[in-house]
Motif scaffolding. Structure first.
Motif, PDB file in Angstrom:
ATOM      1  N   GLU A  46       6.062   4.419   6.320  1.00 10.18           N
ATOM      2  CA  GLU A  46       5.544   5.779   6.117  1.00 10.18           C
ATOM      3  C   GLU A  46       4.158   5.769   5.482  1.00 10.18           C
ATOM      4  N   LEU A  47       3.297   4.929   6.062  1.00  7.26           N
ATOM      5  CA  LEU A  47       1.917   4.842   5.568  1.00  7.26           C
ATOM      6  C   LEU A  47       0.978   5.401   6.629  1.00  7.26           C
ATOM      7  N   ASP A  48       0.105   6.292   6.207  1.00  4.10           N
ATOM      8  CA  ASP A  48      -0.890   6.833   7.124  1.00  4.10           C
ATOM      9  C   ASP A  48      -1.847   5.709   7.556  1.00  4.10           C
ATOM     10  N   ALA A  49      -2.112   5.620   8.858  1.00  6.81           N
ATOM     11  CA  ALA A  49      -2.917   4.513   9.398  1.00  6.81           C
ATOM     12  C   ALA A  49      -4.297   4.411   8.744  1.00  6.81           C
ATOM     13  N   GLY A  50      -4.833   5.552   8.293  1.00 13.08           N
ATOM     14  CA  GLY A  50      -6.174   5.572   7.701  1.00 13.08           C
ATOM     15  C   GLY A  50      -6.299   4.745   6.428  1.00 13.08           C
ATOM     16  N   TRP A  51      -5.163   4.373   5.822  1.00  9.67           N
ATOM     17  CA  TRP A  51      -5.219   3.557   4.605  1.00  9.67           C
ATOM     18  C   TRP A  51      -5.366   2.072   4.916  1.00  9.67           C
ATOM     19  N   LEU A  52      -5.178   1.711   6.175  1.00  9.01           N
ATOM     20  CA  LEU A  52      -5.211   0.283   6.541  1.00  9.01           C
ATOM     21  C   LEU A  52      -6.535  -0.078   7.213  1.00  9.01           C
ATOM     22  N   THR A  53      -7.193  -1.101   6.681  1.00  5.34           N
ATOM     23  CA  THR A  53      -8.400  -1.639   7.314  1.00  5.34           C
ATOM     24  C   THR A  53      -8.103  -3.055   7.788  1.00  5.34           C
ATOM     25  N   ILE A  54      -8.465  -3.313   9.028  1.00  6.11           N
ATOM     26  CA  ILE A  54      -8.343  -4.666   9.570  1.00  6.11           C
ATOM     27  C   ILE A  54      -9.727  -5.303   9.493  1.00  6.11           C
ATOM     28  N   GLU A  55      -9.832  -6.390   8.747  1.00  8.67           N
ATOM     29  CA  GLU A  55     -11.108  -7.125   8.673  1.00  8.67           C
ATOM     30  C   GLU A  55     -11.086  -8.232   9.703  1.00  8.67           C
TER      31      GLU A  55
ATOM     32  N   CYS B 264       0.842  -1.200   0.000  1.00  6.16           N
ATOM     33  CA  CYS B 264       0.000   0.000   0.000  1.00  6.16           C
ATOM     34  C   CYS B 264       0.877   1.250   0.000  1.00  6.16           C
ATOM     35  N   ALA B 265       1.953   1.227   0.783  1.00 11.25           N
ATOM     36  CA  ALA B 265       2.870   2.379   0.804  1.00 11.25           C
ATOM     37  C   ALA B 265       3.462   2.582  -0.585  1.00 11.25           C
ATOM     38  N   THR B 266       3.768   1.474  -1.268  1.00 13.88           N
ATOM     39  CA  THR B 266       4.363   1.565  -2.603  1.00 13.88           C
ATOM     40  C   THR B 266       3.391   2.187  -3.590  1.00 13.88           C
ATOM     41  N   TRP B 267       2.098   1.746  -3.548  1.00 15.69           N
ATOM     42  CA  TRP B 267       1.184   2.343  -4.525  1.00 15.69           C
ATOM     43  C   TRP B 267       0.821   3.781  -4.145  1.00 15.69           C
ATOM     44  N   GLN B 268       0.857   4.094  -2.853  1.00 15.61           N
ATOM     45  CA  GLN B 268       0.657   5.503  -2.477  1.00 15.61           C
ATOM     46  C   GLN B 268       1.760   6.377  -3.076  1.00 15.61           C
ATOM     47  N   HIS B 269       3.001   5.874  -2.992  1.00 15.35           N
ATOM     48  CA  HIS B 269       4.123   6.636  -3.550  1.00 15.35           C
ATOM     49  C   HIS B 269       3.990   6.801  -5.053  1.00 15.35           C
ATOM     50  N   ALA B 270       3.314   5.829  -5.693  1.00 15.19           N
ATOM     51  CA  ALA B 270       3.108   5.919  -7.139  1.00 15.19           C
ATOM     52  C   ALA B 270       1.879   6.779  -7.465  1.00 15.19           C
ATOM     53  N   GLY B 271       1.270   7.359  -6.443  1.00 14.80           N
ATOM     54  CA  GLY B 271       0.139   8.267  -6.673  1.00 14.80           C
ATOM     55  C   GLY B 271      -1.208   7.570  -6.715  1.00 14.80           C
ATOM     56  N   ILE B 272      -1.247   6.288  -6.331  1.00 13.93           N
ATOM     57  CA  ILE B 272      -2.523   5.572  -6.342  1.00 13.93           C
ATOM     58  C   ILE B 272      -3.125   5.620  -4.944  1.00 13.93           C
TER      59      ILE B 272
END
Ligand code: G
Ligand code: MN
Length: 263
Positions: free
Chosen positions: A124-133, A86-94
């Motif tokens: 360096e990922l904002d916690a709001g991008w992570l969902t725990i199911e 997720c951090a990687t795709w955030q860095h790619a602007g996704i």
């Protein structure tokens, strides 16, 4: 040692070796926002590309007891990989989040919030991008422990989701006492809703109930355009299923950090 213990031990070692060997990987399935029609997030799904048996689904290799040491190793592996991706795709602007499946026992692990905070910080990922199911069925963890864990995770900024909603026990009690952000209506109701009025009523009730409690609703297992139209009519916020996107591996450059260019 009994035969079954031997088998379990054997496959545990095999599974650990497969992780080392890069045979165990995450596939990702997109979850779409109904209003925007865009990808909201991806659910990370564990897959084992077995050299002899082909692509294995988690149900065929996950330990029965996810609270075992092996379950702990697997959960950490999935969290690490999913947060990294997720951090990687955030860095790619996704701008898409990631959802990870965690058993109630692992969720109630008192070290999980600190572990997640460290992981998010490191990538360096904002916690709001992570969902725990949290999977809803087979929950034998003390309700107070789950409540404490949810509060600690919410404090971290991580989002919480109830997976397979409607198939487990004590559903309403859990909704009443726990601060979840999202429910995922189990695919059996989504599939059934097309032809069965009772399933449709259950899905509709679950959607309205979750909304009235301030939660977002995901319809999972959307396999046909008919199912998609129906769940949109019911008012769900998010949709997921084979009709929209099949789980697949990410491109290698999405999976690992961008290469550093040191001169
Ligand atoms: O319990 P959970 O919702 O986390 O299950 C996820 C599993 O559901 C994954 O293994 C995924 O491959 C599968 N899945 C995803 N979409 C569909 C679908 O449309 N139909 C069915 N039958 N399974 C699906
Ligand atoms: Mn799930």
């Amino acid at each position: 040692m009994s035969d079954s213990t031997t088998t379990t031990l054997h496959s545990a070692i095999e599974l650990l070796e497969a992780i080392e060997d890069d045979q165990v990987r995450l596939h990702y399935q997109a979850i779409f926002s109904v209003p925007s029609r865009r990808i909201d997030s991806f659910e990370a799904l564990l897959r084992w590309q077995h050299p002899e048996h082909g692509l294995l689904l988690p149900m065929s290799f996950l330990p029965a007891d996810m609270d075992s040491g092996l379950g702990w190793v697997l959960t950490n592996f999935v969290l690490e990989e999913a947060v990294r991706a997720c951090a990687t795709w955030q860095h790619a602007g996704i701008r898409a989040g990631v959802s990870v499946n965690v058993s109630p026992g692992r969720l109630a692990d008192e070290f999980l919030p600190d572990h997640l905070a460290e992981l998010l910080d490191r990538h360096e990922l904002d916690a709001g991008w992570l969902t725990i199911e949290m999977t809803e069925s087979r929950c034998d963890v003390d309700a107070d422990d789950i409540r404490r864990a949810c509060a600690a995770l919410a404090e971290c900024g991580v989002r919480l989701s109830i997976d397979d909603f409607g198939t487990g026990e004590a559903t309403l009690t859990r909704l009443r006492h726990l601060q979840f952000d999202q429910v995922k209506i189990d695919r059996c109701f989504v599939a059934g809703a097309v032809s069965d009025a009772t399933d449709r009523n259950i899905a509709s009730f679950a959607t309205d109930l979750a909304h009235s409690l301030g939660m977002t609703v995901v319809a999972e297992g959307v396999e046909t355009s008919e199912m998609l139209d129906l769940v949109i009519d019911l008012g769900v916020d998010l949709v997921q299923g084979f009709h929209l996107h099949r789980p697949r591996e990410l491109e290698a450059h999405w999976r690992s950090p961008a290469p550093c260019h040191h001169g």
